[in-house]
Every structure is written in structure tokens, then in C-alpha cells.
Design an enzyme around this catalytic site. Structure first.
Site, PDB file in Angstrom:
ATOM      1  CD  GLU A  80      -3.131   0.508   0.114  1.00 31.51           C
ATOM      2  OE1 GLU A  80      -3.820   1.404  -0.407  1.00 31.51           O
ATOM      3  OE2 GLU A  80      -3.248  -0.697  -0.176  1.00 31.51           O
ATOM      4  CB  THR A 137      -4.216 -10.961  -4.261  1.00 31.17           C
ATOM      5  OG1 THR A 137      -4.929  -9.836  -4.797  1.00 31.17           O
ATOM      6  CG2 THR A 137      -2.713 -10.707  -4.313  1.00 31.17           C
ATOM      7  CE  LYS A 149     -14.527   2.406  -6.264  1.00 30.95           C
ATOM      8  NZ  LYS A 149     -15.083   2.895  -4.991  1.00 30.95           N
TER       9      LYS A 149
END
Length: 377
Positions: A80, A137, A149
């Protein structure tokens, strides 16, 4: 003749495909070749997560070379914290280096962070370049790679900069999950539990009593197939009529009211699905406090999350931080709270009048629920 006042109305059909593609990199599997429009003598940019390249890089390279296509591979570090505009710029530079034509698809092979990055880069490159997703994943297979998105994080905020730019094709191969550890399978299970609680009681039944085994087997077998398909069915059923999010009451935002702030504050301690799990648990407590969900069904939900190895509370989840998180989500939802809450299992209502005292009371209620004998797994 106009008098200096023009109104332009235009429509654009949006069509994209999400397809089961077992053994997607097998030499005789034509799914990726068709999706990426591989033609002998051409080249393609292939963006891969470093860890994914370690496991699947040889097969990916062999696939493209077997179709007499030159693969220009860009390897990105996952996580992230790497979901930044700098990574998007790296993809754009790689597209330039590969000398891509306007309609040459970029191929993204990796988890949700990577497919988000490639999607955003593709939406910006030449004002819109097609791309193909091969999620590796579970969270990618059932959530991040099936919608429209794209995004990067910005100034400490989750997915603050982004676009709507769906991949032309998303190819799903459950076999790619075999290389994941159980924690990352659990990370994706949070999004599946979300859909079960808020939309699909049959999916909840498929999970109950089997979640730990589904994690252990990486969703192999017929039950794993059913679970994945029902989760995707529910997700796309919710997304399709509201792909651009003109309507801001969204059932799929369940578990995503408080979790964006929790995820960013705890980074890198919590994965996305782990923060969503904490949010689901708190939202169930809110639903119990409002009489929407029985304590027994809240405990059943907590048991599912725990069986997946997911957390159901975190030390940062104090009322002050949660209230700030709600305020940010409210701004994101156009000034309305629009908090999705389960109304029984498999149904959803939206709360728009949550107060700080109620939120405080619900955090305390969650602790009491966790002390119940039935909450243990």
C-alpha cells in the site's frame, strides 16, 4: 445560430468482461492472447509485482514469447505504501519506452494495488489506453480487479486520487492463489464476508463452518468456485447500474466507512481486508445497537471473520479517530453519512444520523460481544 450558450450531451457505452481463465499462462490457453490482442511481431508492456514475477515471471515471459510477442516487463514493488503517483509515472515512462501504439493494451499481473496503479496510468496515458488485468490475489479476484475504479493514495488518504477506467478484460485464475500465504487469502475473504453479510445469505451459508478450510485450500474445489462466483456476482450486480457512483448510497461500501482511516493510520500493520474486517465488526455492533441485527447473527459474522484469521478490533479504534473517519467518509459521500448496515443477514439499510454517543456505545457493545462465549473460534 447559437447566442453563446452551448449544451453538449454525449453517451459512451461501457463494456468490459470478467472471465474465468484457469491456467491462464498455459501455452495453449488463448484467453490472454485474445484479451491483449497479441499478434506476432508486436510488443506489449507487462507490469508485474516483484513477488508475482518471482513465482510466475517465467511462465508469463514464455507465454508472450510463445505468441511471438516481445514482452517489455516492468516490475514494481508491492504494498500500500507504494500506491503513489510516482509509481504511475514509472508505468507511463515504461509505456513510452515500449513504444506502445494508442490501442495497444497494457497487461497488469498482480494484486489489487498493482491493478489499481496500472488502471490509473492507463486512464491517463494518451488520455485513455486499454489494459488487461490478471489478478493474482483473492482481494483482486473478487474486489479490486472486477470494478471500474483506479486510484493512488495521496497525503495520507486512501485512494484520494483516481479515475473510472475499467479494464477491457479481467482474467480470473484461482490457481494463482496457490502461492499466497493464508494471511493474504484471509485478506480477500474480508471482501467476500462483506458481500455475504450485506447482500447474500446463501453465500453466508456457504462460508459458515467452511471458512477456515477455504482459506487453507486457497478456495480450491467446488465450494471455492461457488464462493468466488457468488461474491463476484453480487459485486457486479451492485456496481453495474452505478458504475460511475452517481448514487452515493452503495451497499458495497459496507466495511468501508471507518476502514480507510484505520488502514492508513496503522500502515503497514494492517492489510486492506484486515481493516475492512475491523470495520465490519464495528458496523455489526452498530446494527445490533439499532435493533437491525440480532446479537446471535453478529456473533456468527464475527466467527466468520475470525475463522479467516482476520482481526475484529484494533487498539486505534477509539471513538475520536472513528468519528474523524466517519467525517471524511461523509465528505466522500457527498455530505451524507450513507453508512451501510446489515438489516438481518443478506440485507442492507443505510444510516444517516449516527451520533458520537451512539458510536461510543457501539464500540463498547462490540467488546461485550467479543466477550461472549459464542464469539470464540
Amino acid at each position: 445560430m447559437s447566442h453563446g450558450d452551448w449544451t453538449v450531451r454525449a453517451r459512451q457505452d461501457v463494456v468490459y468482461r470478467v472471465t474465468d481463465a484457469p491456467d491462464v499462462f498455459a501455452p495453449d490457453n488463448g484467453a490472454l492472447a485474445r484479451a491483449a490482442r497479441l499478434e506476432p511481431g508486436t510488443s506489449r508492456l507487462v507490469v508485474m509485482d516483484e513477488n508475482v514475477f518471482a513465482h510466475h515471471g517465467h511462465a508469463v515471459l514464455a507465454y508472450f514469447l510463445g505468441h511471438r510477442v516481445t514482452p517489455h516487463v516492468l516490475r514494481l514493488t508491492g504494498g500500500e505504501s507504494r500506491k503513489t503517483l510516482a509509481a504511475v509515472e514509472r508505468i507511463a515512462r515504461a509505456a513510452d519506452a515500449a513504444r506502445l501504439a494508442r490501442r495497444d493494451p497494457i497487461v497488469a499481473v498482480g494484486g489489487g494495488v498493482l491493478t489499481d496503479l496500472v488502471g490509473l496510468a492507463a486512464s491517463l496515458y494518451r488520455r485513455g489506453t486499454p489494459y488487461v488485468r490478471v489478478p493474482t490475489t483473492l482481494i483482486g479476484l473478487v474486489d479490486a480487479a472486477v470494478g471500474a475504479k483506479t486510484a493512488v493514495n495521496f497525503r495520507g488518504h486512501k485512494n484520494r486520487l483516481g479515475t473510472y477506467h475499467p479494464a477491457t478484460d479481467t482474467l480470473l485464475d484461482r490457481g494463482l492463489l496457490r502461492t499466497l500465504d493464508e494471511r493474504h487469502i484471509g485478506n480477500g475473504m474480508a471482501e467476500i464476508v462483506k458481500m455475504a453479510v450485506i447482500k447474500d445469505a446463501t453465500l453466508f451459508d456457504l462460508l459458515e463452518g467452511h471458512t477456515a478450510d477455504l482459506v487453507r485450500t486457497r478456495l480450491a474445489g467446488e465450494r471455492g468456485r461457488q464462493v468466488m462466483h457468488r461474491a463476484i456476482d453480487g459485486m457486479l450486480e451492485e456496481l453495474e447500474p452505478n458504475l460511475w457512483e452517481h448514487e452515493l448510497c452503495r451497499a458495497v461500501d459496507f466495511g468501508h466507512t471507518f476502514s480507510p482511516a484505520v488502514e492508513m493510520v496503522t500502515q503497514p500493520e494492517l492489510l486492506h481486508g484486515e481493516a475492512v474486517s475491523v470495520d465490519i465488526a464495528l458496523s455489526c455492533a452498530l446494527a445490533v445497537d439499532r435493533g437491525l441485527l440480532t446479537p446471535a447473527d453478529a456473533l456468527r459474522t464475527l466467527a466468520l471473520l475470525r475463522a479467516a484469521g482476520l482481526p475484529v478490533r484494533h487498539r486505534v479504534c477509539e471513538p475520536g479517530l472513528l468519528w474523524e473517519a466517519l467525517a471524511d467518509s461523509t465528505r466522500h459521500r457527498g455530505g451524507e453519512q450513507n453508512i451501510p448496515l446489515p438489516n438481518g443477514l443478506g440485507k442492507c439499510v443505510f444510516a444517516g444520523d449516527l451520533t458520537l454517543p451512539e458510536l461510543t456505545r457501539s464500540t463498547e457493545l462490540l467488546l461485550r460481544l467479543l466477550d461472549e462465549p459464542g464469539a470464540a473460534v
